[in-house]
Design an enzyme around this catalytic site. Sequence first.
Site, mmCIF file in Angstrom:
data_model
loop_
_atom_site.group_PDB
_atom_site.id
_atom_site.type_symbol
_atom_site.label_atom_id
_atom_site.label_comp_id
_atom_site.label_asym_id
_atom_site.label_seq_id
_atom_site.Cartn_x
_atom_site.Cartn_y
_atom_site.Cartn_z
ATOM 1 N N ASP B 199 15.822 -9.888 11.819
ATOM 2 C CA ASP B 199 14.591 -10.650 11.996
ATOM 3 C C ASP B 199 15.012 -12.081 11.701
ATOM 4 O O ASP B 199 15.230 -12.439 10.534
ATOM 5 C CB ASP B 199 13.510 -10.193 11.012
ATOM 6 C CG ASP B 199 12.203 -10.959 11.219
ATOM 7 O OD1 ASP B 199 11.138 -10.399 10.939
ATOM 8 O OD2 ASP B 199 12.244 -12.135 11.643
ATOM 9 N N HIS B 200 15.157 -12.893 12.707
ATOM 10 C CA HIS B 200 15.823 -14.177 12.493
ATOM 11 C C HIS B 200 15.018 -15.121 11.602
ATOM 12 O O HIS B 200 15.566 -16.074 11.060
ATOM 13 C CB HIS B 200 16.216 -14.848 13.815
ATOM 14 C CG HIS B 200 15.063 -15.393 14.591
ATOM 15 N ND1 HIS B 200 14.372 -14.662 15.526
ATOM 16 C CD2 HIS B 200 14.471 -16.608 14.569
ATOM 17 C CE1 HIS B 200 13.414 -15.397 16.052
ATOM 18 N NE2 HIS B 200 13.450 -16.583 15.493
ATOM 19 N N HIS B 262 7.981 -10.647 12.361
ATOM 20 C CA HIS B 262 8.089 -11.895 11.605
ATOM 21 C C HIS B 262 6.958 -12.071 10.606
ATOM 22 O O HIS B 262 7.184 -12.383 9.429
ATOM 23 C CB HIS B 262 8.080 -13.101 12.549
ATOM 24 C CG HIS B 262 9.173 -13.095 13.569
ATOM 25 N ND1 HIS B 262 10.447 -12.623 13.324
ATOM 26 C CD2 HIS B 262 9.175 -13.520 14.858
ATOM 27 C CE1 HIS B 262 11.175 -12.741 14.409
ATOM 28 N NE2 HIS B 262 10.440 -13.283 15.356
#
Lengths: 367, 511
Positions: B199-200, B262
């Site tokens: 999950d950047h 996110h």
Amino acid sequence: MWAEAANPQGLLPPVMRACVMNLIVYVEDQTGVEAVIKAAQDMAGRHPSRLILLHCNPTRPASGVEAWVSAICQMPQPGGRQVCCEQITLVAHGAAADDLHATVLSLFSPDVPVVLWWRAAPDPHRALFRELVNASDYVILDSTHFREPFALWREIRRAFPAMALSDLNWARIRPWRELIAQFFDLPETRPLLHEIEKVSLTFSAHGDERNPTQAFLVAGWLATRLDWTYFSGRENEPGSYDLEMRYGDLPIHVDIRPVEAGSARTGRLLGCVLETAKPTEGAGLSAENAGCEFVVTRRVKEDLIHTRMYLLDRGELACATSLEVRQEHELLMMELDRPGRHPILEDSLEFSSNVLDRLHADPEPRA
Amino acid sequence: MAETETRVNPLREGLQVARTPTPCTIVIFGITGDLANRKLMPALYQLTRDRFLPAGFSVVGVARRPKTDDQIRDEIRDSVGKFSRSGEVQPLVWDSFAQGIYYVQSQFPDRAGYERLKEKLDRIDQERGTQGNRLFYLATPPEFYPVIVENLGAVGLAQSAGWTRLIVEKPFGHDLESAKTLNTKIHDVFHENQVYRIDHYLGKETVQNIYVFRFANGIFEPIWNRRYIDHVQITVAESIGIEGRADYYEGAGALRDIIQNHMLQLVAHVAMEPPATFDPNSVRDEKSKVLRAIRVLEPNEAPQFAVRGQYDQGIVGSELVPSYRQEPDVSPTSNTETFVALKLEIDNWRWAGIPFYLRTGKRLSKRITEIAIQFRMPPLMLFGRGAGNIVDPNVLAINVQPDEGISLRFESKVPGQDNRMRPVTMDFRYGTAFGVPAPEAYERLLLDAMLGDPMLFTRRDEVEAQWGYVMPILEYWGKNQAEFPNYRSGTWGPEAADQLIQRDGRRWRRL
């Protein structure tokens, strides 16, 4: 100054005043003043500080003290706020300079650390230097400016045993330390650390200008990290050394050589080669890994470092990576990112000081 | 030499980078895709340039079209030149980096391609000393994940003489069932501790700073609870549209694209209990615990707690932009939501009764990601109730992008003879706002994966808990057509989103 910047009419976005430290900078010439102001502007984003800039030249005739205050502001990004911090400049020459410390102490912004950047050769016997060091949490020097760097460092350390000191020259060689360390991150090469038998260090020189400080810092770093002891050595000619170390009974030869380097600034490290022993009968070395070479070099005209690792059982593995040629303020920012004592730097300095002391006290005959 | 001595490199002591990864090979499935070219390869080049990666580091790209090693190197060089943080390619650094880039052509279901990959990896081990250390990165459309994992297992690539790890990009599954199925398929081949789900957002500096902010300061944690906090608002707003990604977005929508991963991770960061230690599993245990405490709605509660929207044409910046349904490859009757607003509740002692309001959308007024903690009003107003004395609540705002930083709003006296007040904001802004570039999230995440540090990656139980929360809403929306479009581009979403929060006597922050 801040009342105006607060823009009470609300026509412009108000500035944001920021301060994470008191940064005292001592310079002795106008060029230094300009360089520091530029550095403060460049640093304002990452280390917004109350800058107390002391422009003092003890050799000039005594003068009164001049002072003025200005704001250093960084241009905002679109939609962002302008970040500003304060600059207080004090100019005093001759004897007047030595009384400045009381004034400086009264200018500190409370609740934030005090950092002293002495941007000249320090004199631990000088009152201003002593008082400012004692008032600071962190002192940054640059042994590039020192005439006898290791002796002076030793004197400073003895005068201020508890002070957190740093050297921008140490920051300059950080890429070298990282790359040398990287060779030995591998489990298969780590044992070779204690099979190193030769270290060759080269640094840039111009004629008689030979400053081996960076080379000695690397040598001292290797020696203290790897538990080497100094055995003997000689200075072949100014700046050129052959040193014998020991790891237990194993000899390690360290040579330090100047290289004429054209446009490169003097004293900059140009190469470091670590070699392990060649296999000999009954030597007890790891035969499949003996005779390995680890090389880090910089070509003068490039901002690149080349690394090369040669292992007996695998051959050569090479890599080129970037060497940021840091401006002075960038080195300062790196040091400010990690304030506090640097025991490894101190160990390296102490080791190199001892080596040079013994070398000069009891030199081997020149080759 | 004793094992303990060989484990520690004495030269690393005192260096900023505690250690660099051991030489390894990253195998990127989908090397010709957008993610690899815009994010992964530029990040790897930057890591090499910044001396974080060892000599011998290698990349093998896998994709369907035939190419040579040199062709893929040239293509990647172009991408790196356009998208790397340093903005340019240094020729000698590039040459050194490119020596370790290889290509294997294969259709993803083709077993023979994996045999060829295995041979290539064995050869790289010999030539470049990568010692069997492999990181498999699934940068493909998600429908290929199961077949790739299965084939890696079938040819014996899931285990090696060194370490092997698997990075999986979002979306992780399409719903709870597919996420569980994917987890099961992955676990048939890889152990959970080999799996790194990206999950950047977790790689962003400001998100990582939430831990430091909460747990390294003594003043915030005592008031970080229902006694002092009125509600939390989290906004992830984009001004852009779907940017030509209709093939993905039509099947995803804002709930799957942003909320499920996110935003629920941001909720977890804000709401979690302090971990006992700062090791990856302790932290992830606490995140998982709070995610499981989020009250899961019944499907028929969705209208009360969730709002969806789809953008109509409008002005964004100074540009007239089309509606979602007018975007290329979008169905003119699409029911896909481009906006979601939610009211979420956490049933635990810390947060019971405190609403978390989440909103996300495309083609909103501006690009901003913000977490705002709004505190309760003082129990007593001492300063009169005149027109000049409307007191605003204290707000702690964590701005994740673009203007990274933290601000605290509080009341202050207006200079003068009376006791009028006004709100002031105390700001702390990060490096990017100050002009110092922060590392790209993918640089941090890739390096951590190579180092074997899973702190910034989500775990199986977190992913499944996150899906568990959104499923009732997906179920309700799947069965009920929406009246779309219902908000103009360039605004802050549909009116129903305002009503969602105004019903509780609150309002969305004006950003």
